[in-house]
Design a protein around this motif. Sequence first.
Motif, PDB file in Angstrom:
ATOM      1  N   LYS A   1       6.949   5.986   6.425  1.00 17.57           N
ATOM      2  CA  LYS A   1       8.254   6.035   7.083  1.00 17.57           C
ATOM      3  C   LYS A   1       8.418   7.216   8.034  1.00 17.57           C
ATOM      4  CE  LYS A   1      10.577   8.476   3.269  1.00 17.57           C
ATOM      5  NZ  LYS A   1      10.902   9.679   4.020  1.00 17.57           N
ATOM      6  N   ASP A   2       7.494   8.168   7.985  1.00 19.18           N
ATOM      7  CA  ASP A   2       7.583   9.348   8.848  1.00 19.18           C
ATOM      8  C   ASP A   2       6.686   9.267  10.082  1.00 19.18           C
ATOM      9  OD1 ASP A   2       9.403  10.525   7.115  1.00 19.18           O
ATOM     10  OD2 ASP A   2       7.847  11.495   5.920  1.00 19.18           O
ATOM     11  N   PHE A   3       6.013   8.132  10.268  1.00 21.03           N
ATOM     12  CA  PHE A   3       5.106   7.949  11.403  1.00 21.03           C
ATOM     13  C   PHE A   3       5.558   6.764  12.238  1.00 21.03           C
ATOM     14  CE2 PHE A   3       2.677  10.575   8.635  1.00 21.03           C
ATOM     15  CZ  PHE A   3       1.801  11.290   9.431  1.00 21.03           C
ATOM     16  N   THR A   4       5.385   6.866  13.535  1.00 18.67           N
ATOM     17  CA  THR A   4       5.692   5.744  14.422  1.00 18.67           C
ATOM     18  C   THR A   4       4.578   4.706  14.355  1.00 18.67           C
ATOM     19  OG1 THR A   4       4.563   6.661  16.357  1.00 18.67           O
ATOM     20  CG2 THR A   4       6.878   7.313  16.003  1.00 18.67           C
ATOM     21  N   ALA A   5       4.892   3.525  14.819  1.00 21.02           N
ATOM     22  CA  ALA A   5       3.891   2.459  14.859  1.00 21.02           C
ATOM     23  C   ALA A   5       2.693   2.858  15.718  1.00 21.02           C
ATOM     24  CB  ALA A   5       4.524   1.174  15.371  1.00 21.02           C
ATOM     25  N   ALA A   6       2.954   3.533  16.840  1.00 19.88           N
ATOM     26  CA  ALA A   6       1.858   3.953  17.716  1.00 19.88           C
ATOM     27  C   ALA A   6       0.953   4.962  17.027  1.00 19.88           C
ATOM     28  CB  ALA A   6       2.422   4.539  19.010  1.00 19.88           C
ATOM     29  N   GLU A   7       1.537   5.867  16.255  1.00 18.78           N
ATOM     30  CA  GLU A   7       0.732   6.851  15.530  1.00 18.78           C
ATOM     31  C   GLU A   7      -0.115   6.173  14.458  1.00 18.78           C
ATOM     32  OE1 GLU A   7       3.569  10.831  15.864  1.00 18.78           O
ATOM     33  OE2 GLU A   7       3.954   9.339  14.284  1.00 18.78           O
ATOM     34  N   ILE A   8       0.464   5.245  13.749  1.00 13.36           N
ATOM     35  CA  ILE A   8      -0.287   4.537  12.701  1.00 13.36           C
ATOM     36  C   ILE A   8      -1.388   3.691  13.312  1.00 13.36           C
ATOM     37  CG2 ILE A   8      -0.075   2.745  10.930  1.00 13.36           C
ATOM     38  CD1 ILE A   8       2.647   3.939  10.212  1.00 13.36           C
ATOM     39  N   ALA A   9      -1.135   3.132  14.491  1.00 12.37           N
ATOM     40  CA  ALA A   9      -2.141   2.301  15.155  1.00 12.37           C
ATOM     41  C   ALA A   9      -3.385   3.091  15.534  1.00 12.37           C
ATOM     42  CB  ALA A   9      -1.543   1.642  16.394  1.00 12.37           C
ATOM     43  N   ARG A  10      -3.293   4.408  15.622  1.00  6.96           N
ATOM     44  CA  ARG A  10      -4.449   5.246  15.952  1.00  6.96           C
ATOM     45  C   ARG A  10      -5.361   5.487  14.755  1.00  6.96           C
ATOM     46  NH1 ARG A  10      -1.706  10.572  18.080  1.00  6.96           N
ATOM     47  NH2 ARG A  10      -3.792  11.332  17.559  1.00  6.96           N
ATOM     48  N   LEU A  11      -4.874   5.247  13.548  1.00 10.23           N
ATOM     49  CA  LEU A  11      -5.588   5.668  12.349  1.00 10.23           C
ATOM     50  C   LEU A  11      -6.746   4.731  12.023  1.00 10.23           C
ATOM     51  CD1 LEU A  11      -2.510   6.545  10.099  1.00 10.23           C
ATOM     52  CD2 LEU A  11      -3.887   8.095  11.521  1.00 10.23           C
ATOM     53  N   ASP A  12      -7.771   5.307  11.438  1.00  3.00           N
ATOM     54  CA  ASP A  12      -8.921   4.551  10.927  1.00  3.00           C
ATOM     55  C   ASP A  12      -8.607   4.135   9.498  1.00  3.00           C
ATOM     56  OD1 ASP A  12     -11.329   3.733   9.775  1.00  3.00           O
ATOM     57  OD2 ASP A  12     -12.531   5.215  10.856  1.00  3.00           O
ATOM     58  N   ALA A  13      -8.460   2.833   9.275  1.00  2.00           N
ATOM     59  CA  ALA A  13      -8.132   2.313   7.953  1.00  2.00           C
ATOM     60  C   ALA A  13      -9.320   1.640   7.283  1.00  2.00           C
ATOM     61  CB  ALA A  13      -6.978   1.320   8.064  1.00  2.00           C
ATOM     62  N   GLY A  14     -10.543   1.914   7.799  1.00  2.00           N
ATOM     63  CA  GLY A  14     -11.713   1.245   7.235  1.00  2.00           C
ATOM     64  C   GLY A  14     -12.813   2.151   6.745  1.00  2.00           C
ATOM     65  N   SER A  15     -12.931   3.347   7.333  1.00  2.00           N
ATOM     66  CA  SER A  15     -14.069   4.215   6.987  1.00  2.00           C
ATOM     67  C   SER A  15     -14.072   4.625   5.531  1.00  2.00           C
ATOM     68  CB  SER A  15     -14.066   5.464   7.872  1.00  2.00           C
ATOM     69  OG  SER A  15     -14.393   5.127   9.207  1.00  2.00           O
ATOM     70  N   TRP A  16     -12.886   4.778   4.921  1.00  2.00           N
ATOM     71  CA  TRP A  16     -12.832   5.154   3.506  1.00  2.00           C
ATOM     72  C   TRP A  16     -13.554   4.138   2.630  1.00  2.00           C
ATOM     73  CZ3 TRP A  16     -10.679   2.125  -0.319  1.00  2.00           C
ATOM     74  CH2 TRP A  16      -9.923   1.023   0.109  1.00  2.00           C
TER      75      TRP A  16
END
Length: 290
Positions: A105-120
């Motif tokens: 809830k503290d991040f914008t959609a654009a900021e979240i779209a930058r994140l790597d959600a697979g390397s972990w």
Amino acid sequence: MHARAVAASTTALLGTAALLLPLSPARAADSGARPVVVAHRGASAYAPENTLAAVDEAAALGVDWVENDVQRTKDGELVVVHDDSLQRTTDVEEAFPDRAPWKVKDFTAAEIARLDAGSWFGPAYAGARVPTLEQFVHRVERHDQKLLLEIKNPQLYPGIERQTLKVLSNEGWLDRPHVKHRLIVQSFSADSVRTVHDLKPAVKTGFLGTPPVADLPSYAAFTDQINPSYASLSSGYVAAVHAFRGPHGRPLEVFTWTVNDADAARRVAGFGVDGIITNTPDVVREAVGG
């Protein structure tokens, strides 16, 4: 409620249930019907959870139903992620080191779209992204799959029920074929499930939890499913749930979670559950013949 307590309550109260509402017809264990297999957060044992890759993996395994979790960003976008923090399943700590505790809830959609959600999960999935709800339903639609959508942490996101339904409507998921055969909306919050039912009565709903048998009549007014953890489950409790008819006039169903091994799958299938939510849908399907 623990399984032993559930069984005791069921024995005492099942007669009361029968007086309140008609018993359901023979269910899965008696009729030979096989429970539906649902890929939890996609096929999350084989691809990073709640990503498009996990949807693709479920499709590759031939799994019809996919489950996901929906939350809302700072600027009002619905995204598919399980935890209220981005820390466990993305590289948010590296990308935004000064933004702890990294709440969705503290991040914008654009900021979240930058994140790597697979390397972990593994190097093969480096660069996978947190999908928006629109992106997720597009991928499910591409594979002609069905969606069990969980509204996560609704207390953090006032109005998320209406917004979720609006997105589903915009993407064509509230027409008759989808609503009748391809969509269930669930939550751990009874108020959230009730709100979805009130806003869109045609949508099939599920409550995540194990309410006491004595409370089932009130739940049957707004939910079509009671979806408990398999650790809390007993055959008596499943029978008690099946004794009630939900808001669409059909017996309440039970989808249980999260079952990842063959022995547990066979056990809950023997209880007569209608669906099994699992990270390993291939293992469960083979175990129950679904």
